[in-house]
Design an enzyme around this catalytic site. Structure first.
Site, mmCIF file in Angstrom:
data_model
loop_
_atom_site.group_PDB
_atom_site.id
_atom_site.type_symbol
_atom_site.label_atom_id
_atom_site.label_comp_id
_atom_site.label_asym_id
_atom_site.label_seq_id
_atom_site.Cartn_x
_atom_site.Cartn_y
_atom_site.Cartn_z
ATOM 1 N N GLU A 87 -6.728 5.327 7.824
ATOM 2 C CA GLU A 87 -6.436 6.704 7.389
ATOM 3 C C GLU A 87 -7.633 7.309 6.674
ATOM 4 O O GLU A 87 -7.890 8.513 6.773
ATOM 5 C CB GLU A 87 -5.186 6.716 6.490
ATOM 6 C CG GLU A 87 -3.922 6.513 7.335
ATOM 7 C CD GLU A 87 -2.788 5.814 6.604
ATOM 8 O OE1 GLU A 87 -2.820 5.720 5.372
ATOM 9 O OE2 GLU A 87 -1.861 5.345 7.303
ATOM 10 N N ASN A 99 0.856 -1.193 0.000
ATOM 11 C CA ASN A 99 0.000 0.000 0.000
ATOM 12 C C ASN A 99 0.891 1.243 0.000
ATOM 13 O O ASN A 99 1.448 1.608 1.025
ATOM 14 C CB ASN A 99 -0.899 -0.032 1.249
ATOM 15 C CG ASN A 99 -1.743 1.218 1.380
ATOM 16 O OD1 ASN A 99 -1.881 1.992 0.431
ATOM 17 N ND2 ASN A 99 -2.325 1.430 2.553
ATOM 18 N N TRP A 100 0.980 1.869 -1.150
ATOM 19 C CA TRP A 100 1.869 3.035 -1.274
ATOM 20 C C TRP A 100 1.278 4.291 -0.638
ATOM 21 O O TRP A 100 1.963 5.283 -0.473
ATOM 22 C CB TRP A 100 2.156 3.323 -2.753
ATOM 23 C CG TRP A 100 3.108 2.372 -3.409
ATOM 24 C CD1 TRP A 100 3.481 1.133 -2.970
ATOM 25 C CD2 TRP A 100 3.825 2.600 -4.633
ATOM 26 N NE1 TRP A 100 4.378 0.560 -3.846
ATOM 27 C CE2 TRP A 100 4.600 1.444 -4.891
ATOM 28 C CE3 TRP A 100 3.877 3.641 -5.548
ATOM 29 C CZ2 TRP A 100 5.423 1.324 -6.011
ATOM 30 C CZ3 TRP A 100 4.688 3.519 -6.666
ATOM 31 C CH2 TRP A 100 5.460 2.380 -6.893
ATOM 32 N N LYS A 101 -0.010 4.258 -0.352
ATOM 33 C CA LYS A 101 -0.699 5.453 0.171
ATOM 34 C C LYS A 101 -0.471 6.638 -0.791
ATOM 35 O O LYS A 101 -0.343 6.422 -1.988
ATOM 36 C CB LYS A 101 -0.237 5.765 1.590
ATOM 37 C CG LYS A 101 -0.254 4.530 2.491
ATOM 38 C CD LYS A 101 0.011 4.833 3.926
ATOM 39 C CE LYS A 101 0.009 3.523 4.714
ATOM 40 N NZ LYS A 101 0.037 3.712 6.138
ATOM 41 N N GLU A 153 -5.633 -4.446 10.982
ATOM 42 C CA GLU A 153 -4.637 -3.379 11.061
ATOM 43 C C GLU A 153 -4.885 -2.536 12.310
ATOM 44 O O GLU A 153 -5.604 -1.526 12.248
ATOM 45 C CB GLU A 153 -4.739 -2.475 9.828
ATOM 46 C CG GLU A 153 -4.422 -3.167 8.526
ATOM 47 C CD GLU A 153 -3.732 -2.218 7.561
ATOM 48 O OE1 GLU A 153 -2.712 -2.610 7.004
ATOM 49 O OE2 GLU A 153 -4.200 -1.079 7.385
ATOM 50 N N SER A 193 3.270 -1.695 10.476
ATOM 51 C CA SER A 193 4.714 -1.747 10.718
ATOM 52 C C SER A 193 5.342 -3.107 10.387
ATOM 53 O O SER A 193 6.218 -3.588 11.108
ATOM 54 C CB SER A 193 5.026 -1.348 12.165
ATOM 55 O OG SER A 193 4.632 -0.014 12.392
ATOM 56 N N HIS A 204 -9.607 1.580 5.298
ATOM 57 C CA HIS A 204 -8.310 1.849 5.922
ATOM 58 C C HIS A 204 -8.477 2.926 6.996
ATOM 59 O O HIS A 204 -9.227 3.889 6.815
ATOM 60 C CB HIS A 204 -7.299 2.287 4.854
ATOM 61 C CG HIS A 204 -5.897 2.267 5.363
ATOM 62 N ND1 HIS A 204 -5.409 3.234 6.207
ATOM 63 C CD2 HIS A 204 -4.899 1.363 5.198
ATOM 64 C CE1 HIS A 204 -4.158 2.938 6.521
ATOM 65 N NE2 HIS A 204 -3.821 1.799 5.922
ATOM 66 N N GLY A 219 2.352 2.661 10.914
ATOM 67 C CA GLY A 219 3.327 3.744 10.767
ATOM 68 C C GLY A 219 4.070 4.098 12.046
ATOM 69 O O GLY A 219 4.688 5.151 12.135
ATOM 70 N N GLY A 265 2.828 -0.989 4.351
ATOM 71 C CA GLY A 265 2.748 0.415 3.971
ATOM 72 C C GLY A 265 4.115 0.955 3.616
ATOM 73 O O GLY A 265 4.685 0.610 2.570
HETATM 74 P P1 PGA Z 1 2.736 0.694 7.680
HETATM 75 O O1 PGA Z 1 1.271 0.880 7.082
HETATM 76 O O2 PGA Z 1 3.285 -0.595 7.138
HETATM 77 O O3 PGA Z 1 3.492 1.888 7.192
HETATM 78 O O4 PGA Z 1 2.601 0.653 9.156
HETATM 79 C C1 PGA Z 1 0.409 -0.193 6.955
HETATM 80 C C2 PGA Z 1 -0.913 0.280 6.437
HETATM 81 O O5 PGA Z 1 -1.302 1.404 6.714
HETATM 82 O O6 PGA Z 1 -1.600 -0.422 5.725
#
Ligand code: PGA
Length: 253
Positions: free
Chosen positions: A98, A9-11, A168, A213, A96, A174, A234
Site C-alpha cells: 500500500e 497491521n491496523w493500517k 505478501e 487475507s 508494504h 484485502g 491486516g
Molecule cells: P489483509 O492485509 O490481512 O487485510 O489482507 C494484510 C496486509 O496488508 O498486511
C-alpha cells in the site's frame, strides 16, 4: 524470538475506542493466551505510546507502519527512527504494497528506510510480493529478488540479520483470496534460500512471515508450514475476538 510471530497491521484504522478496547482485553487475556507467541501490534503510530503505557507489564511489542530516512530537519509531516524509539516501538513495517502503490515508494527508498531502521537498532519488517499480473506472467521470483537485491545493495551482506520478511502477494491483500499454504511454503523457502545465498552466511538469523487475507479459517494451515515463522494480519486483526481466536489457533501448532 518466540514462534509463532503474530503481527497485527491496523493500517489507517482504529480510534481511541478501539485502542481502549484492545488495552482492556489484552490486559485480561495476556497471561492465558498471549505468552505463547510473539505478538506485535502496529496501530497508527500516534496510539503506540498510549497503548504501551496502559499495557505496561506485558511483553508485547509495537511496530510503526512507516518512517522517514532523515533524522531531523525540514521534512514536514515526517517521523524519524529516533522518535519511534522514544515512543517505545521496536519494529517498523517497510515496503508494504500500500505504501508502494499509494505513496509511490520504490525499492531504493525502501532500502534507505531499511538502512536507517537497522542502524538505529530498530527491527525492519520488510514486506515483499508480486501483483496478480506478475504472478500470471511467471515473474514472482524475479520481482521478489529485485525487492531483496536493493536492500543488499544499500545495506550490505548482513542486511537481513535479525529482521523479519513478510511475503505478501498483492493479489492476496484485502481480497479474501489468500495464497495456498503450499504456495506460501514454497515461496518462503525460495526467499529464505536466496537471502542465505546472497548473505554468504548460513548462520544468518531472520524470520519469515506470510500476509494476505489471513483469517480464523486459514491460519491453522498456514502457520504449520515448515518455512512460516508467523503471519501478518491486516483487517482480521481489527476485530478483537477474531484476533484472539487467531492467536489461540496458532499457538496450538
Ligand atoms: P489483509 O492485509 O490481512 O487485510 O489482507 C494484510 C496486509 O496488508 O498486511
Amino acid at each position: 524470538m518466540l514462534k509463532p510471530i503474530i503481527i497485527a497491521n491496523w493500517k489507517l484504522n482504529g480510534n481511541k475506542v478501539l485502542v481502549n478496547k484492545f488495552i482492556k482485553k489484552i490486559n485480561n487475556d495476556y497471561e492465558k493466551y498471549f505468552k505463547k507467541s510473539t505478538v506485535i501490534i502496529s496501530p497508527p503510530m500516534i496510539y503506540i505510546e498510549y497503548m504501551k503505557k496502559f499495557m505496561k507489564n506485558l511483553k508485547l511489542s509495537f511496530a510503526a507502519q512507516n518512517v522517514d530516512y532523515n533524522y531531523q530537519g525540514a521534512f514536514t509531516g515526517e517521523i524519524s527512527t529516533y522518535m519511534i524509539q522514544e515512543i517505545g516501538a521496536k519494529y517498523i513495517i517497510l515496503g508494504h504494497s500500500e505504501r508502494r502503490k499509494h505513496h509511490f515508494e520504490n525499492n531504493s527508498l525502501i532500502a534507505k528506510k531499511f538502512y536507517c531502521t537497522k542502524i538505529n537498532n530498530l527491527i525492519p519488517i520488510l514486506c515483499i510480493g508480486e501483483t496478480e499480473n506478475e504472478k500470471k506472467s511467471g515473474l514472482t521470483e524475479n520481482i521478489l529478488t529485485k525487492q531483496i537485491d536493493k536492500i543488499f545493495l544499500i545495506c550490505g551482506k548482513n542486511a537481513f540479520h535479525n529482521t523479519l520478511i513478510a511475503y505478501e502477494p498483492i493479489w492476496a491483500i484485502g481480497t479474501g483470496n489468500n495464497a495456498s499454504p503450499i504456495l506460501i511454503n514454497r515461496t518462503l523457502k525460495f526467499i529464505k534460500n536466496y537471502i542465505i545465498f546472497k548473505s554468504e552466511n548460513t548462520d544468518i538469523k531472520f524470520y519469515m512471515q506470510y500476509g494476505g487475507s489471513v483469517s480464523t479459517e486459514n491460519i491453522k494451515d498456514i502457520i504449520c508450514q515448515k518455512n512460516v515463522d508467523g503471519v501478518l494480519i491486516g483487517s482480521g486483526s481489527l476485530n478483537y475476538k477474531n484476533f484472539l481466536e487467531m492467536i489461540k489457533i496458532s499457538s496450538k501448532n
